[in-house]
Design a protein around this motif. Sequence first.
Motif, PDB file in Angstrom:
ATOM      1  N   LEU A 332       8.501  -1.225   0.568  1.00 44.50           N
ATOM      2  CA  LEU A 332       7.598  -0.920   1.675  1.00 44.50           C
ATOM      3  C   LEU A 332       7.189   0.553   1.760  1.00 44.50           C
ATOM      4  O   LEU A 332       5.999   0.845   1.982  1.00 44.50           O
ATOM      5  N   PRO A 333       8.114   1.510   1.584  1.00 49.65           N
ATOM      6  CA  PRO A 333       7.687   2.916   1.634  1.00 49.65           C
ATOM      7  C   PRO A 333       6.605   3.259   0.609  1.00 49.65           C
ATOM      8  O   PRO A 333       5.735   4.094   0.873  1.00 49.65           O
ATOM      9  N   GLU A 334       6.646   2.591  -0.534  1.00 50.19           N
ATOM     10  CA  GLU A 334       5.647   2.829  -1.582  1.00 50.19           C
ATOM     11  C   GLU A 334       4.243   2.429  -1.111  1.00 50.19           C
ATOM     12  O   GLU A 334       3.237   2.989  -1.574  1.00 50.19           O
ATOM     13  N   TYR A 335       4.188   1.470  -0.178  1.00 50.27           N
ATOM     14  CA  TYR A 335       2.902   0.971   0.313  1.00 50.27           C
ATOM     15  C   TYR A 335       2.579   1.466   1.723  1.00 50.27           C
ATOM     16  O   TYR A 335       1.618   0.993   2.340  1.00 50.27           O
ATOM     17  N   LYS A 336       3.354   2.413   2.217  1.00 51.83           N
ATOM     18  CA  LYS A 336       3.195   2.854   3.600  1.00 51.83           C
ATOM     19  C   LYS A 336       1.774   3.320   3.900  1.00 51.83           C
ATOM     20  O   LYS A 336       1.160   2.894   4.895  1.00 51.83           O
ATOM     21  N   HIS A 337       1.243   4.186   3.067  1.00 52.31           N
ATOM     22  CA  HIS A 337      -0.095   4.732   3.328  1.00 52.31           C
ATOM     23  C   HIS A 337      -1.136   3.614   3.368  1.00 52.31           C
ATOM     24  O   HIS A 337      -1.977   3.552   4.275  1.00 52.31           O
ATOM     25  N   GLN A 338      -1.065   2.696   2.397  1.00 50.83           N
ATOM     26  CA  GLN A 338      -2.021   1.603   2.318  1.00 50.83           C
ATOM     27  C   GLN A 338      -1.906   0.679   3.524  1.00 50.83           C
ATOM     28  O   GLN A 338      -2.901   0.225   4.078  1.00 50.83           O
ATOM     29  N   LEU A 339      -0.680   0.404   3.955  1.00 51.10           N
ATOM     30  CA  LEU A 339      -0.476  -0.461   5.108  1.00 51.10           C
ATOM     31  C   LEU A 339      -0.970   0.188   6.392  1.00 51.10           C
ATOM     32  O   LEU A 339      -1.574  -0.477   7.237  1.00 51.10           O
ATOM     33  N   LEU A 340      -0.705   1.471   6.534  1.00 53.27           N
ATOM     34  CA  LEU A 340      -1.165   2.179   7.740  1.00 53.27           C
ATOM     35  C   LEU A 340      -2.678   2.288   7.808  1.00 53.27           C
ATOM     36  O   LEU A 340      -3.258   2.343   8.886  1.00 53.27           O
TER      37      LEU A 340
END
Length: 344
Positions: A332-340
Motif C-alpha cells: 500500500l505505501p508504494e501506491y499511496k500517491h496514486q490512491l490519494l
Amino acid sequence: MLKNTDIEIITSIKTLLATSKKKLVIIPHENPDGDAIGSALGLGQVLADFGHEVKVLSANDYPVFLKWFSSDVPVIIYDKDKKKAKSWLNQADAMICVDFNEAKRAGKLEKKILEFGHKKVLIDHHPYPTQFCDFMVSETSYSSTAELVFDVLEATGLNENLSQKAAEALYTGILTDTGGFSHNISKNTFKVVSGLLNYEINTDKIQSSVFHNYSADRMKLLGYCLNEKMQVFPEYRAAVISISKEELKRFNFQPGDTEGFVNYPLSIKNIVFSALFIEKDGYVKASFRSKGNFPANKFSSSHFNGGGHLNAAGGESELNFEKTLLKFTQLLPEYKHQLLETTI
C-alpha cells in the motif's frame, strides 16, 4: 457495437451457428458468477430454440441463488458427473467459451478445451485474451459478457430466436456484473437492457432472486467479516477483508457465499480500493475492486498473478494466508500517491 471484431469473424460464427443444426457445448469459467452462467444459459436457450442440441458444461457447481432460471438448457457439472461431461464433449460439433479469455480460467476443463478437435468460439469482455479459440469475439468496452452476447446474437441474426427465458438469463448477467447497474455501464448497456425488456421479463423477480436469496449462514459470515475481519487504511484510502479456511467452515460456506463481499468496503467514505483474500487449498484467492481511475487490474497482474478490468480484478497468491495479507499491506505505501490522487 462490436468495435474490435472483424466482419469475417461474425460471418464465420453465423455460418457455424445459424445454418445447420448441431450438437453444441457452452463452457463458462470456473466458479461461475451471474454473468458467466447467465451468458451461457441465455446463449444456450437461443441456440436451442434455433434447433441445436445444447448443453452447458461447468467445471464446478454454481451458487444456489443462480439456480432459479427458467431456461430448459441442461447444465452438466464436471465435478459431479465426469462421465456425462466427457460423453457430451465427444459428441459436440462445436464449443463456445463465455466470460473468460484464457483456457486455464475454466479450471479442470482447461485440458478438455485445448484438446477439443472441432471449431471453438470465444465470447468475452475481459482484457488481454489468449488465442485458444478459432473465432474470438473479445470486446472490453462491454459491461458484461451477457451484454456482448446480445449484440453477437443481433449481428448473426440469431436474435430472431430470443425468448423470455433467454432474455431473463442475459439480463441477470448484466445486472450482476454491473453490481446492480452501478459500474461499467454505457449507453449500449441500457440499449441492450431496453431490448431485453421487450420480452416482458420480471425484473423485480430477478432482483429478488439474485440479491435477496441468501442463506442465514451467508449473512452471518458477512456480518462477521465486516465486524471482525475488515481492516481499513484511511491513510491509503484502502481496505481489506480476509477469510481463512477455518472461518469458512465455521459458517458452513457454500459456493457463492462470498460473492460481493469485496464491494462492501467501497461504501466507506473516502475508500477507493478494496481487497478480499480467501484461503483455499494450496493458494489464496484474491479479489480487487476500485473506484475512479485506480487500476485494480494492473495491481493484480503486477503482484497477484491476475488481471481483469480497471475497477474489478482477480488473482491468487501462492504464499500462505498470513504472508499474503502482509504482502498486500506492505504494498500500500508504494501506491499511496496514486490512491490519494484517485478521483471519484
